[in-house]
Design a protein around this motif. Structure first.
Motif, PDB file in Angstrom:
ATOM      1  N   VAL A 106       0.834  -1.200   0.000  1.00 13.74           N
ATOM      2  CA  VAL A 106       0.000   0.000   0.000  1.00 13.74           C
ATOM      3  C   VAL A 106       0.872   1.256   0.000  1.00 13.74           C
ATOM      4  O   VAL A 106       0.621   2.206  -0.753  1.00 13.74           O
ATOM      5  CB  VAL A 106      -0.950   0.020   1.219  1.00 13.74           C
ATOM      6  N   LEU A 107       1.896   1.276   0.833  1.00 17.78           N
ATOM      7  CA  LEU A 107       2.774   2.454   0.900  1.00 17.78           C
ATOM      8  C   LEU A 107       3.560   2.651  -0.395  1.00 17.78           C
ATOM      9  O   LEU A 107       3.905   3.789  -0.751  1.00 17.78           O
ATOM     10  CB  LEU A 107       3.735   2.328   2.082  1.00 17.78           C
ATOM     11  N   ASN A 108       3.868   1.552  -1.061  1.00 16.96           N
ATOM     12  CA  ASN A 108       4.489   1.593  -2.391  1.00 16.96           C
ATOM     13  C   ASN A 108       5.755   2.455  -2.430  1.00 16.96           C
ATOM     14  O   ASN A 108       5.987   3.213  -3.374  1.00 16.96           O
ATOM     15  CB  ASN A 108       3.481   2.103  -3.430  1.00 16.96           C
ATOM     16  N   GLY A 109       6.553   2.363  -1.372  1.00 17.65           N
ATOM     17  CA  GLY A 109       7.848   3.027  -1.372  1.00 17.65           C
ATOM     18  C   GLY A 109       7.861   4.480  -0.980  1.00 17.65           C
ATOM     19  O   GLY A 109       8.935   5.091  -0.933  1.00 17.65           O
ATOM     20  N   VAL A 110       6.695   5.064  -0.676  1.00 14.70           N
ATOM     21  CA  VAL A 110       6.694   6.493  -0.333  1.00 14.70           C
ATOM     22  C   VAL A 110       7.213   6.741   1.073  1.00 14.70           C
ATOM     23  O   VAL A 110       7.644   7.853   1.395  1.00 14.70           O
ATOM     24  CB  VAL A 110       5.282   7.106  -0.473  1.00 14.70           C
ATOM     25  N   LYS A 111       7.179   5.696   1.921  1.00 21.46           N
ATOM     26  CA  LYS A 111       7.648   5.845   3.302  1.00 21.46           C
ATOM     27  C   LYS A 111       8.015   4.475   3.849  1.00 21.46           C
ATOM     28  O   LYS A 111       7.303   3.491   3.636  1.00 21.46           O
ATOM     29  CB  LYS A 111       6.543   6.478   4.166  1.00 21.46           C
ATOM     30  N   ASN A 112       9.140   4.408   4.560  1.00 21.66           N
ATOM     31  CA  ASN A 112       9.549   3.171   5.209  1.00 21.66           C
ATOM     32  C   ASN A 112       8.713   2.928   6.461  1.00 21.66           C
ATOM     33  O   ASN A 112       8.211   3.871   7.084  1.00 21.66           O
ATOM     34  CB  ASN A 112      11.021   3.234   5.609  1.00 21.66           C
ATOM     35  N   ILE A 113       8.577   1.672   6.836  1.00 19.03           N
ATOM     36  CA  ILE A 113       7.950   1.323   8.110  1.00 19.03           C
ATOM     37  C   ILE A 113       9.060   1.294   9.153  1.00 19.03           C
ATOM     38  O   ILE A 113       9.900   0.398   9.158  1.00 19.03           O
ATOM     39  CB  ILE A 113       7.236  -0.039   8.038  1.00 19.03           C
ATOM     40  N   ASP A 114       9.097   2.282  10.015  1.00 13.79           N
ATOM     41  CA  ASP A 114      10.172   2.368  11.006  1.00 13.79           C
ATOM     42  C   ASP A 114       9.985   1.366  12.130  1.00 13.79           C
ATOM     43  O   ASP A 114      10.954   0.833  12.666  1.00 13.79           O
ATOM     44  CB  ASP A 114      10.233   3.794  11.564  1.00 13.79           C
ATOM     45  N   ILE A 115       8.734   1.136  12.514  1.00 10.47           N
ATOM     46  CA  ILE A 115       8.417   0.156  13.557  1.00 10.47           C
ATOM     47  C   ILE A 115       7.177  -0.615  13.118  1.00 10.47           C
ATOM     48  O   ILE A 115       6.194  -0.015  12.688  1.00 10.47           O
ATOM     49  CB  ILE A 115       8.143   0.826  14.916  1.00 10.47           C
ATOM     50  N   PHE A 116       7.218  -1.937  13.228  1.00 12.08           N
ATOM     51  CA  PHE A 116       6.024  -2.740  12.981  1.00 12.08           C
ATOM     52  C   PHE A 116       5.722  -3.526  14.242  1.00 12.08           C
ATOM     53  O   PHE A 116       6.624  -4.099  14.862  1.00 12.08           O
ATOM     54  CB  PHE A 116       6.231  -3.710  11.817  1.00 12.08           C
ATOM     55  N   GLU A 117       4.461  -3.542  14.609  1.00  8.39           N
ATOM     56  CA  GLU A 117       4.065  -4.295  15.790  1.00  8.39           C
ATOM     57  C   GLU A 117       2.806  -5.102  15.525  1.00  8.39           C
ATOM     58  O   GLU A 117       1.896  -4.647  14.825  1.00  8.39           O
ATOM     59  CB  GLU A 117       3.820  -3.347  16.977  1.00  8.39           C
ATOM     60  N   CYS A 118       2.783  -6.302  16.032  1.00  8.37           N
ATOM     61  CA  CYS A 118       1.553  -7.087  16.002  1.00  8.37           C
ATOM     62  C   CYS A 118       0.562  -6.379  16.922  1.00  8.37           C
ATOM     63  O   CYS A 118       0.897  -6.053  18.062  1.00  8.37           O
ATOM     64  CB  CYS A 118       1.803  -8.506  16.481  1.00  8.37           C
ATOM     65  N   ALA A 119      -0.647  -6.148  16.426  1.00 12.92           N
ATOM     66  CA  ALA A 119      -1.615  -5.371  17.188  1.00 12.92           C
ATOM     67  C   ALA A 119      -1.933  -6.003  18.540  1.00 12.92           C
ATOM     68  O   ALA A 119      -2.225  -5.293  19.509  1.00 12.92           O
ATOM     69  CB  ALA A 119      -2.891  -5.188  16.382  1.00 12.92           C
ATOM     70  N   ARG A 120      -1.907  -7.313  18.595  1.00 13.04           N
ATOM     71  CA  ARG A 120      -2.106  -8.034  19.844  1.00 13.04           C
ATOM     72  C   ARG A 120      -1.242  -9.288  19.819  1.00 13.04           C
ATOM     73  O   ARG A 120      -0.876  -9.789  18.754  1.00 13.04           O
ATOM     74  CB  ARG A 120      -3.580  -8.445  20.046  1.00 13.04           C
ATOM     75  N   VAL A 121      -0.930  -9.804  20.984  1.00 12.39           N
ATOM     76  CA  VAL A 121      -0.185 -11.060  21.081  1.00 12.39           C
ATOM     77  C   VAL A 121      -1.095 -12.209  20.677  1.00 12.39           C
ATOM     78  O   VAL A 121      -2.256 -12.280  21.100  1.00 12.39           O
ATOM     79  CB  VAL A 121       0.330 -11.275  22.518  1.00 12.39           C
ATOM     80  N   ASP A 122      -0.578 -13.078  19.843  1.00 14.78           N
ATOM     81  CA  ASP A 122      -1.319 -14.277  19.451  1.00 14.78           C
ATOM     82  C   ASP A 122      -1.136 -15.318  20.549  1.00 14.78           C
ATOM     83  O   ASP A 122      -0.023 -15.821  20.758  1.00 14.78           O
ATOM     84  CB  ASP A 122      -0.767 -14.800  18.119  1.00 14.78           C
ATOM     85  N   PRO A 123      -2.212 -15.683  21.268  1.00 14.46           N
ATOM     86  CA  PRO A 123      -2.066 -16.642  22.365  1.00 14.46           C
ATOM     87  C   PRO A 123      -1.677 -18.039  21.903  1.00 14.46           C
ATOM     88  O   PRO A 123      -1.277 -18.878  22.721  1.00 14.46           O
ATOM     89  CB  PRO A 123      -3.458 -16.641  23.015  1.00 14.46           C
ATOM     90  N   ASN A 124      -1.772 -18.288  20.597  1.00 15.62           N
ATOM     91  CA  ASN A 124      -1.447 -19.609  20.065  1.00 15.62           C
ATOM     92  C   ASN A 124      -0.033 -19.704  19.502  1.00 15.62           C
ATOM     93  O   ASN A 124       0.359 -20.767  19.015  1.00 15.62           O
ATOM     94  CB  ASN A 124      -2.454 -19.976  18.958  1.00 15.62           C
ATOM     95  N   VAL A 125       0.705 -18.588  19.568  1.00 18.83           N
ATOM     96  CA  VAL A 125       2.068 -18.559  19.033  1.00 18.83           C
ATOM     97  C   VAL A 125       3.010 -17.985  20.091  1.00 18.83           C
ATOM     98  O   VAL A 125       2.761 -16.884  20.588  1.00 18.83           O
ATOM     99  CB  VAL A 125       2.144 -17.702  17.748  1.00 18.83           C
ATOM    100  N   PRO A 126       4.082 -18.694  20.442  1.00 12.80           N
ATOM    101  CA  PRO A 126       5.032 -18.140  21.415  1.00 12.80           C
ATOM    102  C   PRO A 126       5.558 -16.789  20.935  1.00 12.80           C
ATOM    103  O   PRO A 126       5.843 -16.614  19.751  1.00 12.80           O
ATOM    104  CB  PRO A 126       6.148 -19.195  21.470  1.00 12.80           C
ATOM    105  N   ILE A 127       5.687 -15.846  21.847  1.00 13.72           N
ATOM    106  CA  ILE A 127       6.147 -14.519  21.464  1.00 13.72           C
ATOM    107  C   ILE A 127       7.538 -14.580  20.831  1.00 13.72           C
ATOM    108  O   ILE A 127       7.864 -13.792  19.931  1.00 13.72           O
ATOM    109  CB  ILE A 127       6.153 -13.562  22.687  1.00 13.72           C
ATOM    110  N   GLU A 128       8.350 -15.542  21.257  1.00 12.94           N
ATOM    111  CA  GLU A 128       9.687 -15.684  20.671  1.00 12.94           C
ATOM    112  C   GLU A 128       9.601 -15.988  19.178  1.00 12.94           C
ATOM    113  O   GLU A 128      10.406 -15.485  18.382  1.00 12.94           O
ATOM    114  CB  GLU A 128      10.455 -16.806  21.379  1.00 12.94           C
ATOM    115  N   THR A 129       8.613 -16.806  18.792  1.00 11.95           N
ATOM    116  CA  THR A 129       8.435 -17.142  17.379  1.00 11.95           C
ATOM    117  C   THR A 129       8.055 -15.907  16.575  1.00 11.95           C
ATOM    118  O   THR A 129       8.582 -15.664  15.481  1.00 11.95           O
ATOM    119  CB  THR A 129       7.347 -18.216  17.223  1.00 11.95           C
ATOM    120  N   SER A 130       7.135 -15.113  17.124  1.00 15.05           N
ATOM    121  CA  SER A 130       6.701 -13.889  16.441  1.00 15.05           C
ATOM    122  C   SER A 130       7.857 -12.903  16.302  1.00 15.05           C
ATOM    123  O   SER A 130       8.050 -12.294  15.234  1.00 15.05           O
ATOM    124  CB  SER A 130       5.541 -13.240  17.196  1.00 15.05           C
ATOM    125  N   VAL A 131       8.611 -12.717  17.357  1.00 14.83           N
ATOM    126  CA  VAL A 131       9.706 -11.749  17.326  1.00 14.83           C
ATOM    127  C   VAL A 131      10.819 -12.207  16.394  1.00 14.83           C
ATOM    128  O   VAL A 131      11.425 -11.390  15.684  1.00 14.83           O
ATOM    129  CB  VAL A 131      10.250 -11.496  18.749  1.00 14.83           C
TER     130      VAL A 131
END
Length: 311
Positions: A106-131
């Protein structure tokens, strides 16, 4: 990371139940430009702030198409890996990669994503796996850093042990002080992680605009939130009245006082404020007495949303 102030980027799409006024992209861009000119250089958006065809990423694309010179001035934090239709997070490596890919498309190169965060922790996936999945995207240059949203102190430590965390976003206000007592704020301060406070004026409670449930527009999402329900509303309004008295004595607005209080907790509020309201120790003690005497009634979200908090 030096962040003097912040802006929350919503969508102007019609047909949604929302707590903010509808606007078009050109009007929103003027506000965003003014905010940046006044020092609000940390911008917070999401793939689910609006429908797929008109969420905050489209608004950001519009803004940076028209103001390419501002791209390097803004620290952009994007939330994703969350299905708003089912209210379920997807913290799997595949889900995270797909979400980041969608945002970049969507951004198509007009701006970098400086920080990305999962909106909520997935209780079915260890946080270590997500990170670890996010760390791979950092290594690939697709995102600049990793953020966390609505997490517990233990999750922050586990995540930070895998890869340095750039920011932790939680709800923090005079109505929601949980991060100050559950170890989240202390952990962020200890590890040197910026604490980002969303909803510092408590979804409008601390604007002075609501005095009875009927003041909330009929199609406003606050109509369904627990803290705004008849019977509960009246209890919570007592804190608003008490804070209004302090603000009046200080010659400031309730919102400015509320944001100043969040700043004194060592957090970065979204949205921020251009007027500094210096709070004395006496002010802070008086406010704390109010918080102790007038506890807030009702959950923040209720239902499935509430179960995904502080994981």
């Amino acid at each position: 990371m030096s962040i003097p102030s912040t802006t929350d980027i919503g969508s102007g799409a019609r047909g949604l139940t929302r707590p903010w006024a509808l606007t078009d992209y050109s009007a929103a861009a003027k506000i965003m430009k003014n905010a940046l000119d006044h020092g609000a250089n940390f911008w917070n958006g999401s793939l689910h702030y609006g429908p797929p065809h008109a969420n905050s990423l489209q608004l950001l694309k519009y803004y940076f198409d028209n103001h390419p010179e501002d791209a390097d001035k803004v620290v952009l934090s994007i939330k994703g890996a969350y299905d708003p239709k089912t209210h379920t997070p997807d913290g799997s490596p595949e889900g995270i990669r797909a979400s980041v890919g969608e945002a970049l498309k969507v951004l198509n190169g007009v701006k970098n994503i400086d920080i990305f965060e999962c909106a909520r922790v997935d209780p079915n996936v260890p946080i270590e796996t997500s990170v670890r999945a996010l760390a791979e995207l950092v290594k690939e240059g697709k995102i600049g850093g990793i953020g966390l949203s609505e997490v517990s102190a233990n999750t922050i430590r586990r995540a930070h042990a895998v890869h340095p965390i750039a920011a932790v976003e939680v709800e923090l206000s005079l109505f929601t002080t949980d991060p100050l007592t559950n170890g989240v704020a202390d952990t962020c301060h200890e590890l040197g992680i910026p604490l980002i406070a969303y909803s510092p004026i408590s979804r409008g409670w601390l604007t002075g605009g609501f005095h009875k449930p009927e003041d909330i527009p009929a199609n406003d999402m606050r109509r369904i939130l627990p803290r705004f329900q008849p019977g509960v509303f009246e209890k919570n309004f007592k804190l608003v009245e008490a804070v209004e008295r302090i603000a009046k004595r200080r010659g400031t607005t309730v919102a400015q006082l509320a944001i100043a209080w969040v700043l004194r907790q060592g957090a970065i509020p979204i949205p921020g404020s251009t007027k500094d309201v210096p709070l004395t120790e006496q002010d802070l003690q008086e406010i704390q007495k109010l918080l102790d005497a007038l506890p807030i009634a009702g959950e923040r979200y209720g239902g499935q949303h509430e179960k995904l908090l502080n994981l």
